[in-house]
Scaffold this active site. Structure first.
Site: not given
Length: 631
Positions: A323, A456, A609
């Site tokens: 990510d 999740e 992040t």
């Protein structure tokens, strides 16, 4: 929503139209054309409207805490049930007052104070609180991660006393790498986690407070971490082994996020300290990434060899393990004054591939989502990870902040197959449409769970399960194919995946099922809601954030903090765990979402992040010379 509620809403709308029609045929009150017959007609219509209004009130469920969301996921909001054509929201919308949003921001601040007070009372200066047993754990190096990771949240919320105590912890920190193991301690020191939480936390706290000790300590920590960069490529090792204090270099294969999520922190540290070695470490990572052969896809793979930059797993994801590696391509470009064209080029190529190969629609409901693709043939997994829900926010940020030339020149980054699919679209609009649709699905996964909290991972209905699908649903399931059809048919209605959709509670009708049921109170969805609110100005994104915060308060709050959930399908199934990112990210983004005036405007700041804001800057001519910056 109940049948009765729908019935009452329909009556109210029909009689409102009747009233409008009646009054439109009448002279103005006080006009000489007003006759006795007109007066009788007006009084009669008014009485009818009043009766039905009172009936509606008597049958209405009472609002929860000033217009809060009801159990069935569609709250009473009193505007006649209008649908937002752009977001596809079926929620009733209303205009929430500035005072109410301020009250909601205060509620989030109170939640932070509750959680941090529990941490200080039971766990400080250790890493994290165990909110059920009031215990503690040192799972992130034992340096006090909850304190240092959330210092900028304290500053944004005006919590100066808590900040002073956290600052004192930083002043006394030595960041030991070599230490004996303990059952509550992590047996590996992660370079990635240490950079984004500790280094990022100190740098952003400095940016908001100008405390010089924070630069000093950040520089000291960077020196301690320096051995991980001792590789031929400049890609860092994953971290250290505490028992020996040595680098964890047994296996050269590292995840993309682990090796390519430190460029913001090191570039900003170079800016603050004037040290060339910090900039060089960020620059070498980009050098290594550029050397990878991406001619087939344009997107970085999930795993890389730090010794030679080779790829052993061609799988691609915007979720776990990858990510932030994609995230930092755009954010580095934005943070450094939109001058680093190589990071921009890599970002645009990444999005080209994602939009043409990784964004799908579910067959029945047309839910838009981004999935990883696995193996040599990039087989779609047809799943949505919570971690991937940062991606719509990234798309929206790029659509909002990138200059026109970035989109005008994007055709230079197209592969031949991408050119056929993308060249006919306005790319800025395409990026934002994808952002809106994916973010809505990420929120919907929350809203359609019994607890109101998202799991999740959810598994989406695959394209080959076409029962109940619309005739226009593409055989591939790919959003870009649906968009092509939508364009060829005259762009009728909103773009596919952003249409009006009802909330669904029946598991058989959802078009997805929960595959990994726990909730870590992650921030990615609320991060995207916050960015979309700032980019579009559409209050529906704030409403959705409020429904998530209410669910957190209802389901996760404990006497000393907030707990993660073992299973979002059941109430009261809690873990003895309160991640630092819940305070550093989730509550921070919710707080910013509810503020009318944003103290961190998107054109002036860039979040790392871990939600640590760094200021946008331009390299000076001297810095370019000193650091050998070619851009």
């Amino acid at each position: 929503m109940t049948y009765a509620s729908n019935f009452q809403t329909g009556l109210s709308q029909r009689f409102a139209r009747l009233m409008l029609y009646t009054t439109s045929k009448m002279p103005y009150l006080g006009s000489k054309r007003m006759t006795f017959r007109h007066v009788v007609l007006l009084v009669s219509a008014t009485l009818v409207i009043t009766v039905f209004y009172l009936v509606g009130i008597s049958g209405r469920q009472p609002p929860l805490d000033d217009w809060e969301t009801l159990d069935e996921g569609i709250g009473w909001t009193g505007n006649g049930g209008k649908t937002d054509d752009r977001t596809g929201s079926t929620e009733k919308k209303y205009q929430t007052s500035t005072q109410e949003w301020t009250r909601r921001a205060v509620k989030v601040k109170e939640a932070y104070v509750h959680a941090y007070t529990g941490y200080e009372r039971h766990a400080f200066p250790h890493d994290e609180l165990m909110p059920l047993s009031h215990g503690l754990r040192d799972n992130f190096n034992g340096w006090g991660v909850t304190a240092i990771d959330t210092m900028d949240t304290m500053l944004l919320m005006g919590l100066t006393e808590q900040y002073d105590r956290a600052l004192a912890l930083v002043k006394n920190s030595t960041f030991p790498i070599h230490r004996p193991l303990h059952p509550s301690m992590n047996d590996r020191i992660s370079f990635f986690e240490t950079v984004i939480r500790y280094l990022g936390g100190m740098l952003s706290a400095y940016a908001l407070s100008n405390e010089p000790i924070l630069i000093q300590k950040a520089d000291e920590l960077a020196a301690i971490l320096a051995p991980v960069f001792d590789t031929p490529t400049g890609l860092p090792w994953s971290g250290f082994i505490p028992e020996t204090g040595g680098v964890n270099n047994a296996i050269p294969w590292e995840q993309l996020a682990d090796v390519a999520s430190c460029q913001l922190e090191y570039a900003y540290l170079a800016r603050l300290t004037g040290k060339q070695e910090h900039y060089a470490r960020a620059a070498k990572i980009f050098d290594a990434l550029q050397k990878i052969d991406l001619s087939a896809t344009g997107i970085l793979p999930t795993k890389l060899n730090v010794l030679d930059g080779s790829v052993n797993d061609p799988s691609v994801s915007v979720g776990a393990g990858a990510d932030s590696g994609h995230e930092y391509l755009l954010k580095y470009y934005l943070m450094t004054g939109q001058t680093d064209n190589r990071s921009l080029d890599m970002y645009m190529r990444t999005v080209n591939y994602v939009l043409t190969n990784m964004v799908f629609l579910t067959p029945k409901r047309g839910l838009l989502y981004v999935s990883d693709v696995v193996g040599n043939d990039h087989t779609p997994a047809y799943r949505l990870e919570h971690l991937s829900c940062f991606f719509p926010g990234l798309l929206a940020l790029g659509a909002h902040q990138l200059p026109d030339e970035a989109f005008n020149n994007a055709h230079k980054t197209f592969s031949p197959s991408q050119s056929k699919l993308l060249s006919s679209f306005n790319l800025r609009e395409l990026h934002l449409s994808a952002a809106i649709g994916i973010a809505e699905t990420c929120w919907r996964v929350y809203e359609e769970q019994p607890t109101g909290l998202a799991p999740e991972v959810v598994k989406m209905t695959s394209p080959n399960q076409r029962e109940g699908a619309k005739p226009t649903y593409p055989a591939s399931g790919l959003w870009i194919d649906a968009m092509k059809t939508w364009r060829l048919e005259g762009r009728q209605g909103p773009p596919p995946g952003t249409e009006e959709k009802p909330i669904v509670k029946d598991a058989n009708e959802k078009d997805f099922y929960v595959s990994v049921p726990y909730s870590l109170l992650r921030p990615e969805t609320v991060e995207s809601l916050y960015i979309l609110w700032r980019v579009t100005g559409d209050e529906v994104w704030r409403d959705r954030g409020w429904s998530i915060f209410q669910a957190i308060e209802r389901e996760a709050r404990t006497p000393s903090g907030y707990s993660t959930l073992r299973n979002v399908a059941f109430h009261g199934e809690l873990n003895d765990d309160m991640p630092s990112f819940f305070l550093a990210e989730t509550l921070k983004y919710l707080y910013l979402l509810f503020l009318d005036e944003d103290p961190i405007p998107l054109d002036k700041w860039v979040f790392n992040t871990e939600a640590h804001p760094f200021p946008v800057f331009n390299w000076t001519s001297w810095e370019k010379h000193k650091f050998e910056i070619l851009a």
